[in-house]
Design an enzyme around this catalytic site. Structure first.
Site, PDB file in Angstrom:
ATOM      1  CB  THR A 130     -25.425 -53.450 -47.433  1.00 49.90           C
ATOM      2  OG1 THR A 130     -25.226 -53.579 -46.041  1.00 49.90           O
ATOM      3  CG2 THR A 130     -26.093 -52.100 -47.693  1.00 49.90           C
ATOM      4  CG  ASP A 131     -26.854 -56.481 -43.118  1.00 47.53           C
ATOM      5  OD1 ASP A 131     -26.111 -55.516 -43.366  1.00 47.53           O
ATOM      6  OD2 ASP A 131     -26.602 -57.319 -42.220  1.00 47.53           O
ATOM      7  CD  GLU A 132     -24.174 -51.067 -42.709  1.00 46.65           C
ATOM      8  OE1 GLU A 132     -24.310 -49.854 -42.714  1.00 46.65           O
ATOM      9  OE2 GLU A 132     -23.113 -51.643 -42.435  1.00 46.65           O
ATOM     10  CE1 TYR A 155     -22.032 -48.924 -48.197  1.00 50.59           C
ATOM     11  CE2 TYR A 155     -23.029 -49.825 -46.203  1.00 50.59           C
ATOM     12  CZ  TYR A 155     -22.500 -50.016 -47.471  1.00 50.59           C
ATOM     13  OH  TYR A 155     -22.444 -51.279 -48.017  1.00 50.59           O
ATOM     14  CE  LYS A 159     -24.719 -50.988 -51.628  1.00 50.08           C
ATOM     15  NZ  LYS A 159     -23.893 -51.329 -52.832  1.00 50.08           N
TER      16      LYS A 159
HETATM   17  P1  NAD Z   1     -14.658 -52.310 -51.288  1.00 45.40           P
HETATM   18  O1  NAD Z   1     -14.675 -50.913 -50.771  1.00 45.40           O
HETATM   19  O2  NAD Z   1     -13.636 -53.268 -50.794  1.00 45.40           O
HETATM   20  O3  NAD Z   1     -14.515 -52.281 -52.885  1.00 45.40           O
HETATM   21  C1  NAD Z   1     -15.228 -51.384 -53.689  1.00 45.40           C
HETATM   22  C2  NAD Z   1     -14.621 -51.425 -55.089  1.00 45.40           C
HETATM   23  O4  NAD Z   1     -15.359 -50.505 -55.906  1.00 45.40           O
HETATM   24  C3  NAD Z   1     -13.154 -50.988 -55.116  1.00 45.40           C
HETATM   25  O5  NAD Z   1     -12.416 -51.848 -55.940  1.00 45.40           O
HETATM   26  C4  NAD Z   1     -13.216 -49.592 -55.721  1.00 45.40           C
HETATM   27  O6  NAD Z   1     -12.041 -49.238 -56.438  1.00 45.40           O
HETATM   28  C5  NAD Z   1     -14.442 -49.687 -56.629  1.00 45.40           C
HETATM   29  N1  NAD Z   1     -15.062 -48.388 -56.839  1.00 45.40           N
HETATM   30  C6  NAD Z   1     -15.422 -47.485 -55.894  1.00 45.40           C
HETATM   31  N2  NAD Z   1     -15.938 -46.378 -56.475  1.00 45.40           N
HETATM   32  C7  NAD Z   1     -15.917 -46.616 -57.808  1.00 45.40           C
HETATM   33  C8  NAD Z   1     -16.321 -45.857 -58.941  1.00 45.40           C
HETATM   34  N3  NAD Z   1     -16.840 -44.624 -58.813  1.00 45.40           N
HETATM   35  N4  NAD Z   1     -16.172 -46.399 -60.174  1.00 45.40           N
HETATM   36  C9  NAD Z   1     -15.629 -47.623 -60.329  1.00 45.40           C
HETATM   37  N5  NAD Z   1     -15.218 -48.380 -59.288  1.00 45.40           N
HETATM   38  C10 NAD Z   1     -15.360 -47.885 -58.060  1.00 45.40           C
HETATM   39  O7  NAD Z   1     -16.135 -52.843 -51.073  1.00 45.40           O
HETATM   40  P2  NAD Z   1     -16.639 -54.311 -50.668  1.00 45.40           P
HETATM   41  O8  NAD Z   1     -16.603 -54.434 -49.206  1.00 45.40           O
HETATM   42  O9  NAD Z   1     -15.969 -55.302 -51.531  1.00 45.40           O
HETATM   43  O10 NAD Z   1     -18.171 -54.191 -51.100  1.00 45.40           O
HETATM   44  C11 NAD Z   1     -18.572 -54.487 -52.436  1.00 45.40           C
HETATM   45  C12 NAD Z   1     -20.077 -54.271 -52.553  1.00 45.40           C
HETATM   46  O11 NAD Z   1     -20.739 -55.135 -51.652  1.00 45.40           O
HETATM   47  C13 NAD Z   1     -20.521 -52.849 -52.192  1.00 45.40           C
HETATM   48  O12 NAD Z   1     -21.551 -52.502 -53.075  1.00 45.40           O
HETATM   49  C14 NAD Z   1     -21.024 -52.970 -50.775  1.00 45.40           C
HETATM   50  O13 NAD Z   1     -22.028 -52.022 -50.529  1.00 45.40           O
HETATM   51  C15 NAD Z   1     -21.579 -54.384 -50.778  1.00 45.40           C
HETATM   52  N6  NAD Z   1     -21.565 -55.077 -49.464  1.00 45.40           N
HETATM   53  C16 NAD Z   1     -20.414 -55.119 -48.709  1.00 45.40           C
HETATM   54  C17 NAD Z   1     -20.429 -55.844 -47.520  1.00 45.40           C
HETATM   55  C18 NAD Z   1     -19.198 -55.958 -46.656  1.00 45.40           C
HETATM   56  O14 NAD Z   1     -19.288 -56.496 -45.548  1.00 45.40           O
HETATM   57  N7  NAD Z   1     -18.042 -55.501 -47.083  1.00 45.40           N
HETATM   58  C19 NAD Z   1     -21.593 -56.500 -47.114  1.00 45.40           C
HETATM   59  C20 NAD Z   1     -22.738 -56.409 -47.900  1.00 45.40           C
HETATM   60  C21 NAD Z   1     -22.704 -55.707 -49.106  1.00 45.40           C
HETATM   61  O1  DAU Z   2     -23.646 -55.179 -42.798  1.00 38.26           O
HETATM   62  C1  DAU Z   2     -22.991 -55.063 -44.010  1.00 38.26           C
HETATM   63  C2  DAU Z   2     -22.012 -53.914 -43.973  1.00 38.26           C
HETATM   64  O2  DAU Z   2     -20.931 -54.316 -43.141  1.00 38.26           O
HETATM   65  C3  DAU Z   2     -21.511 -53.506 -45.348  1.00 38.26           C
HETATM   66  O3  DAU Z   2     -22.586 -53.046 -46.121  1.00 38.26           O
HETATM   67  C4  DAU Z   2     -20.429 -52.428 -45.241  1.00 38.26           C
HETATM   68  O4  DAU Z   2     -19.912 -52.135 -46.523  1.00 38.26           O
HETATM   69  C5  DAU Z   2     -19.322 -52.956 -44.341  1.00 38.26           C
HETATM   70  O5  DAU Z   2     -18.337 -51.957 -44.173  1.00 38.26           O
HETATM   71  C6  DAU Z   2     -19.869 -53.399 -42.991  1.00 38.26           C
HETATM   72  O6  DAU Z   2     -20.303 -52.253 -42.218  1.00 38.26           O
HETATM   73  P1  DAU Z   2     -19.987 -52.123 -40.640  1.00 38.26           P
HETATM   74  O7  DAU Z   2     -20.029 -50.701 -40.280  1.00 38.26           O
HETATM   75  O8  DAU Z   2     -20.814 -53.075 -39.868  1.00 38.26           O
HETATM   76  O9  DAU Z   2     -18.458 -52.688 -40.634  1.00 38.26           O
HETATM   77  P2  DAU Z   2     -17.150 -52.209 -39.846  1.00 38.26           P
HETATM   78  O10 DAU Z   2     -16.115 -53.253 -40.025  1.00 38.26           O
HETATM   79  O11 DAU Z   2     -16.795 -50.795 -40.162  1.00 38.26           O
HETATM   80  O12 DAU Z   2     -17.630 -52.237 -38.332  1.00 38.26           O
HETATM   81  C7  DAU Z   2     -18.088 -53.432 -37.722  1.00 38.26           C
HETATM   82  C8  DAU Z   2     -18.511 -53.094 -36.309  1.00 38.26           C
HETATM   83  O13 DAU Z   2     -17.337 -52.771 -35.550  1.00 38.26           O
HETATM   84  C9  DAU Z   2     -19.409 -51.875 -36.212  1.00 38.26           C
HETATM   85  O14 DAU Z   2     -20.353 -52.070 -35.167  1.00 38.26           O
HETATM   86  C10 DAU Z   2     -18.459 -50.733 -35.847  1.00 38.26           C
HETATM   87  C11 DAU Z   2     -17.399 -51.434 -35.033  1.00 38.26           C
HETATM   88  N1  DAU Z   2     -16.041 -50.872 -35.142  1.00 38.26           N
HETATM   89  C12 DAU Z   2     -15.528 -50.655 -36.383  1.00 38.26           C
HETATM   90  C13 DAU Z   2     -14.265 -50.143 -36.536  1.00 38.26           C
HETATM   91  C14 DAU Z   2     -13.695 -49.869 -37.909  1.00 38.26           C
HETATM   92  C15 DAU Z   2     -15.290 -50.634 -33.993  1.00 38.26           C
HETATM   93  O15 DAU Z   2     -15.764 -50.857 -32.864  1.00 38.26           O
HETATM   94  N2  DAU Z   2     -14.030 -50.130 -34.156  1.00 38.26           N
HETATM   95  C16 DAU Z   2     -13.479 -49.858 -35.359  1.00 38.26           C
HETATM   96  O16 DAU Z   2     -12.327 -49.376 -35.440  1.00 38.26           O
END
Ligand code: NAD
Ligand code: DAU
Length: 348
Positions: A130-132, A155, A159
């Site tokens: 992730t970019d975080e 989180y 990562k």
């Molecule tokens: P998600 O939470 O939707 O899915 C995570 C998956 O991992 C689920 O299917 C869950 O069952 C599985 N999982 C969790 N713990 C596990 C364990 N101990 N063993 C086996 N499986 C397990 O997540 P996502 O949003 O699809 O993110 C996927 C990956 O991409 C993550 O590594 C996250 O850090 C990264 N990522 C997410 C975002 C985003 O915006 N969602 C952005 C950048 C990177």
């Molecule tokens: O940048 C990549 C990341 O983006 C991933 O690595 C994470 O897995 C993914 O969850 C996401 O993280 P964020 O914290 O940015 O996503 P989220 O959707 O939780 O929140 C987006 C923005 O909105 C953040 O600034 C918090 C705000 N927010 C979020 C929720 C859930 C609100 O204002 N209200 C809310 O209820």
């Protein structure tokens, strides 16, 4: 033959990656390894569940014996690792769950790969990150691949730690690896705890839209299928040992996204303009809330020829329609029904 272990394939991004690889590469064997936490859902994979090159294994990455077994049973050649705890708010209330899955789980997987691939040549361990990990951009600029790590939430710290372990294994044990660090994804199959699906769900049901702080935090949004095509590029053409940033060049303040969702949904649902905006509720800010993320994705663009295909407004429109058309999916993932679905399909 490639036999690729994709972890977290039942989750949001993983399900799009699995679907892309199963369909695009019929000669590859795709093993989806997922323990099905609240965020994992096999309904996300209905379109490919009967494909002959697809296999699902319900395994937790904390279970070292099962990991060793799956490498051996399927003669795994490559790993694309997405399994993780992914929600920042949950990491604030339960950091250890993130250490366990994201750090220890990743090291378990690295160990399984290291011991199964006696000769690491010809094998790849791809960590999806992730970019975080880069922290918060409070004063302009973009994250590049050389921005120093500065994680600010439990989180992102977990990562960052897992990224460091992947690089350490490459250096120490000569494992071939690539890492990609992506910005915020949106689109179908995202669990409705994240901002965009949460708002879509709440607008539909006339519930408050919780905006943290003043809604001025900025995220860089990318449609999930564009992330999947970037992962395909990095997997096939990325250089071993390298990092690639992935982003949409698409920065939005949270409050502007919430307004956009309200406007679009009023149109789609035939509500009077301004109806849904009344649901906006400013709430207590997230602890340690990162102000801004913005990715400079020029390396992947120039070196691998990848760029996002979808404009944000079009992606948001598609996403809203998907959630409105998949109300049953939403009900399943937010209730105990999903367990019933799983037991009916898999019998345990
Ligand atoms: P998600 O939470 O939707 O899915 C995570 C998956 O991992 C689920 O299917 C869950 O069952 C599985 N999982 C969790 N713990 C596990 C364990 N101990 N063993 C086996 N499986 C397990 O997540 P996502 O949003 O699809 O993110 C996927 C990956 O991409 C993550 O590594 C996250 O850090 C990264 N990522 C997410 C975002 C985003 O915006 N969602 C952005 C950048 C990177
Ligand atoms: O940048 C990549 C990341 O983006 C991933 O690595 C994470 O897995 C993914 O969850 C996401 O993280 P964020 O914290 O940015 O996503 P989220 O959707 O939780 O929140 C987006 C923005 O909105 C953040 O600034 C918090 C705000 N927010 C979020 C929720 C859930 C609100 O204002 N209200 C809310 O209820």
């Amino acid at each position: 033959m490639k036999s690729i272990l994709i972890t977290g394939g039942a989750g949001f991004i993983g399900s799009h990656v699995v679907k892309l690889f199963v369909r695009k590469y019929p000669d590859y064997r795709i093993i989806n390894l997922d323990c099905l936490t609240y965020a994992g859902n096999l309904e996300n994979l209905k379109e490919v569940e009967h494909a002959s090159n697809y296999h699902f294994s319900k395994i937790n990455i904390l279970d070292e014996d099962s990991l060793r077994k799956v490498f051996n049973d399927f003669q795994i050649t490559d790993v694309i690792h997405l399994a993780a705890e992914s929600h920042v708010d949950r990491s604030i209330t339960d950091p250890l769950a993130f250490v366990r899955t994201n750090v220890i789980g990743t090291v378990n997987l690295l160990n399984a790969a290291k011991s199964f691939w006696k000769n690491p040549e010809g094998h790849l361990f791809y960590h999806v990150s992730t970019d975080e990990v880069y922290g918060s951009l409070d004063d302009g600029g973009f994250f590049t691949e050389t921005t120093p790590y500065d994680p600010q939430s439990p989180y992102s710290a977990s990562k960052a730690a897992s990224d460091h372990f992947v690089r350490a294994y490459a250096n120490t044990y000569k494992l071939n690896m690539v890492i990609s660090n992506c910005s915020n994804n949106y689109g179908p199959n995202q669990f409705p705890e994240k901002l965009i699906p949460l708002c879509i769900h709440n607008i539909k049901h006339n519930k408050p839209l919780p905006v943290y702080g003043k809604g001025e935090n900025i995220r860089d949004w990318l449609y999930v299928e564009d992330h999947a095509t970037a992962i395909d590029k990095v997997f096939h053409h990325g250089k071993s040992g390298e990092t690639y940033n992935i982003g949409g060049f698409n920065e939005w303040k949270n409050i502007d996204i919430v307004h956009l969702l309200c406007q679009k949904m009023d149109e789609i649902l035939g509500r009077e303009s301004g109806t849904s905006e009344k649901l906006i509720t400013f709430v207590k800010d997230r602890a340690g809330h990162d102000l801004r993320y913005a990715i400079d994705a020029s390396k992947i663009q120039q070196e691998l020829g990848w760029e996002p295909s979808l404009q944000f407004e079009e992606g948001i429109h598609k996403t809203i329609l998907w959630y409105l058309e998949n109300e049953t999916w939403l009900e399943h993932v937010t209730s105990g029904d999903y367990q019933k679905y799983y037991e009916a399909h898999y019998g345990h």
